[in-house]
Design a protein around this motif. Sequence first.
Motif, PDB file in Angstrom:
ATOM      1  N   ALA A  46       0.606  18.273  -8.311  1.00  0.00           N
ATOM      2  CA  ALA A  46       1.353  17.426  -7.380  1.00  0.00           C
ATOM      3  C   ALA A  46       1.192  15.953  -7.736  1.00  0.00           C
ATOM      4  O   ALA A  46       2.151  15.183  -7.674  1.00  0.00           O
ATOM      5  CB  ALA A  46       0.864  17.685  -5.952  1.00  0.00           C
ATOM      6  N   LEU A  47      -0.029  15.548  -8.118  1.00  0.00           N
ATOM      7  CA  LEU A  47      -0.273  14.159  -8.489  1.00  0.00           C
ATOM      8  C   LEU A  47       0.535  13.781  -9.726  1.00  0.00           C
ATOM      9  O   LEU A  47       1.177  12.714  -9.767  1.00  0.00           O
ATOM     10  CB  LEU A  47      -1.765  13.950  -8.747  1.00  0.00           C
ATOM     11  CG  LEU A  47      -2.199  12.532  -9.139  1.00  0.00           C
ATOM     12  CD1 LEU A  47      -1.886  11.543  -8.024  1.00  0.00           C
ATOM     13  CD2 LEU A  47      -3.687  12.502  -9.481  1.00  0.00           C
ATOM     14  N   GLY A  83       0.817  -1.204   0.000  1.00  0.00           N
ATOM     15  CA  GLY A  83       0.000   0.000   0.000  1.00  0.00           C
ATOM     16  C   GLY A  83       0.851   1.254   0.000  1.00  0.00           C
ATOM     17  O   GLY A  83       0.381   2.340   0.346  1.00  0.00           O
ATOM     18  N   ALA A  84       2.128   1.131  -0.418  1.00  0.00           N
ATOM     19  CA  ALA A  84       3.052   2.258  -0.375  1.00  0.00           C
ATOM     20  C   ALA A  84       2.605   3.391  -1.278  1.00  0.00           C
ATOM     21  O   ALA A  84       2.713   4.583  -0.937  1.00  0.00           O
ATOM     22  CB  ALA A  84       4.456   1.800  -0.774  1.00  0.00           C
ATOM     23  N   PHE A  85       2.086   3.036  -2.442  1.00  0.00           N
ATOM     24  CA  PHE A  85       1.668   4.071  -3.382  1.00  0.00           C
ATOM     25  C   PHE A  85       0.463   4.837  -2.831  1.00  0.00           C
ATOM     26  O   PHE A  85       0.380   6.056  -2.952  1.00  0.00           O
ATOM     27  CB  PHE A  85       1.321   3.420  -4.719  1.00  0.00           C
ATOM     28  CG  PHE A  85       0.924   4.378  -5.792  1.00  0.00           C
ATOM     29  CD1 PHE A  85       1.824   5.297  -6.277  1.00  0.00           C
ATOM     30  CD2 PHE A  85      -0.353   4.367  -6.307  1.00  0.00           C
ATOM     31  CE1 PHE A  85       1.463   6.194  -7.269  1.00  0.00           C
ATOM     32  CE2 PHE A  85      -0.729   5.253  -7.300  1.00  0.00           C
ATOM     33  CZ  PHE A  85       0.183   6.171  -7.778  1.00  0.00           C
ATOM     34  N   LYS A  86      -0.442   4.129  -2.199  1.00  0.00           N
ATOM     35  CA  LYS A  86      -1.613   4.783  -1.603  1.00  0.00           C
ATOM     36  C   LYS A  86      -1.190   5.722  -0.477  1.00  0.00           C
ATOM     37  O   LYS A  86      -1.755   6.808  -0.305  1.00  0.00           O
ATOM     38  CB  LYS A  86      -2.585   3.726  -1.094  1.00  0.00           C
ATOM     39  CG  LYS A  86      -3.971   4.261  -0.796  1.00  0.00           C
ATOM     40  CD  LYS A  86      -4.933   3.123  -0.539  1.00  0.00           C
ATOM     41  CE  LYS A  86      -6.343   3.638  -0.255  1.00  0.00           C
ATOM     42  NZ  LYS A  86      -6.930   4.297  -1.432  1.00  0.00           N
ATOM     43  N   LEU A 142      -0.189  13.386  -0.364  1.00  0.00           N
ATOM     44  CA  LEU A 142      -0.362  14.540  -1.243  1.00  0.00           C
ATOM     45  C   LEU A 142      -1.688  15.234  -0.983  1.00  0.00           C
ATOM     46  O   LEU A 142      -1.762  16.464  -0.904  1.00  0.00           O
ATOM     47  CB  LEU A 142      -0.302  14.097  -2.716  1.00  0.00           C
ATOM     48  CG  LEU A 142       1.057  13.750  -3.313  1.00  0.00           C
ATOM     49  CD1 LEU A 142       0.880  13.266  -4.744  1.00  0.00           C
ATOM     50  CD2 LEU A 142       1.974  14.958  -3.276  1.00  0.00           C
ATOM     51  N   VAL A 143      -2.737  14.437  -0.868  1.00  0.00           N
ATOM     52  CA  VAL A 143      -4.072  15.000  -0.654  1.00  0.00           C
ATOM     53  C   VAL A 143      -4.123  15.804   0.635  1.00  0.00           C
ATOM     54  O   VAL A 143      -4.784  16.842   0.711  1.00  0.00           O
ATOM     55  CB  VAL A 143      -5.131  13.876  -0.642  1.00  0.00           C
ATOM     56  CG1 VAL A 143      -6.499  14.419  -0.272  1.00  0.00           C
ATOM     57  CG2 VAL A 143      -5.191  13.187  -2.000  1.00  0.00           C
ATOM     58  N   ARG A 144      -3.401  15.349   1.643  1.00  0.00           N
ATOM     59  CA  ARG A 144      -3.439  16.031   2.944  1.00  0.00           C
ATOM     60  C   ARG A 144      -2.681  17.348   2.945  1.00  0.00           C
ATOM     61  O   ARG A 144      -3.091  18.298   3.610  1.00  0.00           O
ATOM     62  CB  ARG A 144      -2.852  15.124   4.032  1.00  0.00           C
ATOM     63  CG  ARG A 144      -3.727  13.949   4.418  1.00  0.00           C
ATOM     64  CD  ARG A 144      -3.255  13.336   5.731  1.00  0.00           C
ATOM     65  NE  ARG A 144      -1.882  12.865   5.649  1.00  0.00           N
ATOM     66  CZ  ARG A 144      -1.533  11.640   5.281  1.00  0.00           C
ATOM     67  NH1 ARG A 144      -2.476  10.761   4.940  1.00  0.00           N
ATOM     68  NH2 ARG A 144      -0.273  11.271   5.243  1.00  0.00           N
ATOM     69  N   VAL A 145      -1.583  17.417   2.219  1.00  0.00           N
ATOM     70  CA  VAL A 145      -0.696  18.585   2.358  1.00  0.00           C
ATOM     71  C   VAL A 145      -0.762  19.574   1.199  1.00  0.00           C
ATOM     72  O   VAL A 145      -0.310  20.707   1.339  1.00  0.00           O
ATOM     73  CB  VAL A 145       0.768  18.135   2.555  1.00  0.00           C
ATOM     74  CG1 VAL A 145       0.893  17.232   3.763  1.00  0.00           C
ATOM     75  CG2 VAL A 145       1.303  17.427   1.314  1.00  0.00           C
ATOM     76  N   VAL A 146      -1.340  19.164   0.073  1.00  0.00           N
ATOM     77  CA  VAL A 146      -1.347  20.042  -1.102  1.00  0.00           C
ATOM     78  C   VAL A 146      -2.706  20.724  -1.228  1.00  0.00           C
ATOM     79  O   VAL A 146      -3.743  20.059  -1.122  1.00  0.00           O
ATOM     80  CB  VAL A 146      -1.052  19.227  -2.382  1.00  0.00           C
ATOM     81  CG1 VAL A 146      -1.153  20.118  -3.615  1.00  0.00           C
ATOM     82  CG2 VAL A 146       0.327  18.600  -2.296  1.00  0.00           C
ATOM     83  N   PRO A 147      -2.745  22.044  -1.461  1.00  0.00           N
ATOM     84  CA  PRO A 147      -4.024  22.727  -1.673  1.00  0.00           C
ATOM     85  C   PRO A 147      -4.776  22.111  -2.851  1.00  0.00           C
ATOM     86  O   PRO A 147      -4.161  21.623  -3.810  1.00  0.00           O
ATOM     87  CB  PRO A 147      -3.604  24.172  -1.986  1.00  0.00           C
ATOM     88  CG  PRO A 147      -2.241  24.306  -1.386  1.00  0.00           C
ATOM     89  CD  PRO A 147      -1.611  22.960  -1.481  1.00  0.00           C
ATOM     90  N   ALA A 148      -6.095  22.132  -2.775  1.00  0.00           N
ATOM     91  CA  ALA A 148      -6.912  21.446  -3.775  1.00  0.00           C
ATOM     92  C   ALA A 148      -6.602  21.882  -5.191  1.00  0.00           C
ATOM     93  O   ALA A 148      -6.506  21.058  -6.109  1.00  0.00           O
ATOM     94  CB  ALA A 148      -8.397  21.665  -3.470  1.00  0.00           C
TER      95      ALA A 148
END
Length: 447
Positions: A100-101, A79-82, A88-94
């Motif tokens: 970032a993705l 599950g490393a990729f997840k 990324l979802v937590r730290v990058v603005p929407a």
Amino acid sequence: MIALHTTIAIAAIILLIIRAKVDPIIALVLGCLYLGLASGIGFEKTVDAITSGFGDIMAKIGLLIGFGVLMGALLHRLGAFKVMVEALVRVVPANRLPYALAMALATIAPSIYVDVQVVLAAPVARSSSKFISKDGLAWLSGALGTGIFCGYVFVIPGLAAISIAGLLKVPLGTYLIYGIVIGPLTALITVWIFRRMLALGWWDATKDEEESEALAEEEAAGEVRDGGRRPSLLLAISPIIVPLLMIAFGAFADLAGKSNAFIAFIGNANVALFLGLLGAYAIARRFVGTTASADAFSDGLHTTGEILLVTGVGGSLGAVIKATGLAKLLGGLFSVNAGAPIVLSLLLAWFIAAVLHLAIGSVSVAAITAAGIIAPILGSIPVAPVVVGLAIASGSLFALQVNSNFFWMFTSLLGLSTRGGLKTMTTVTSIASLVSLPLVVVAALVS
């Protein structure tokens, strides 16, 4: 006549794959046999060319592909990729998440096979899209497709990148130095251009999106089955980052004239990727146990066999072409004089790969076949081999569409209609191919 027989062989390979749905491995071997026998090199020399071409490419990149695929299989099971995508979802603005993705997929994720990447990333893209302004799903879908394939063809240890470098005898460290710049830069520019298209009304959610029954199933399958126990982000990506740093260090030391036996050893791609595999295996044993690690390893071995055969037969095709003597004739197409700039050579390499991809529908098969065709005539091309390889990578990206199995997986997992898939995946891979080409030209000027 040799040129005619080569054209027939390549056309036959394409038709067998597309029309008759013949596996690429069988189609490529049949094409090799036809070309060798029809061109008059004889039974024995044809077989010798096929076997020696296969053996030569396996000696160069066989272990690299095996180590890379096995490492990806273990990281998938962990599950490393997840972990990475959720971070990324937590730290990058929407409104920065698509960039970032794409960057993460193009730089950190290439060791994981493309099908696995989309299975793991699609649920995150779907769930995150509602936090982005209008057309969030389209933007994230385009970013996902862009990042996956820019990493796949440009960034070591992406399997297409390794295959191209191996067939053209380009040191992986050299390919990495160029590709780690061109791949992510292409991804960022493509995501930006695609965002501008969406702002101009490119997307119609009522026609381009639809519910996907497979989404919930794949999201559940992507979860770690050990109750959610996963490694930290740093630990999860260390088997990928450490080998890349080792290869890059060795390449830069060599360029600076500071290399020695020890630096060459730790910078060797086989050593670096094996260390990454050891790290992934140790982490998997700790977090998911011996049995689950063994299962992941077995899955990786199954995938490795198919990839190695396709890549090896791509080397066979190049060896047969070389044995026919076609290299001298094709070399004339790439010769550069005062009236034909260097860019023409790169355009021809790009065009061959792009046409093959449009016809075959597989980025990797198109890249391998194009590299196999061009490898015997590299000496006739007055451009650094690494740049020719990058031009092939750029062309092989062009217009991934409905004749690709990945296209249908992508649309299903992201909840897109066929039209939506064409307006995301086909569009962004076309843009990325066209964006990367001038970057490859710049690379030719500085190489």
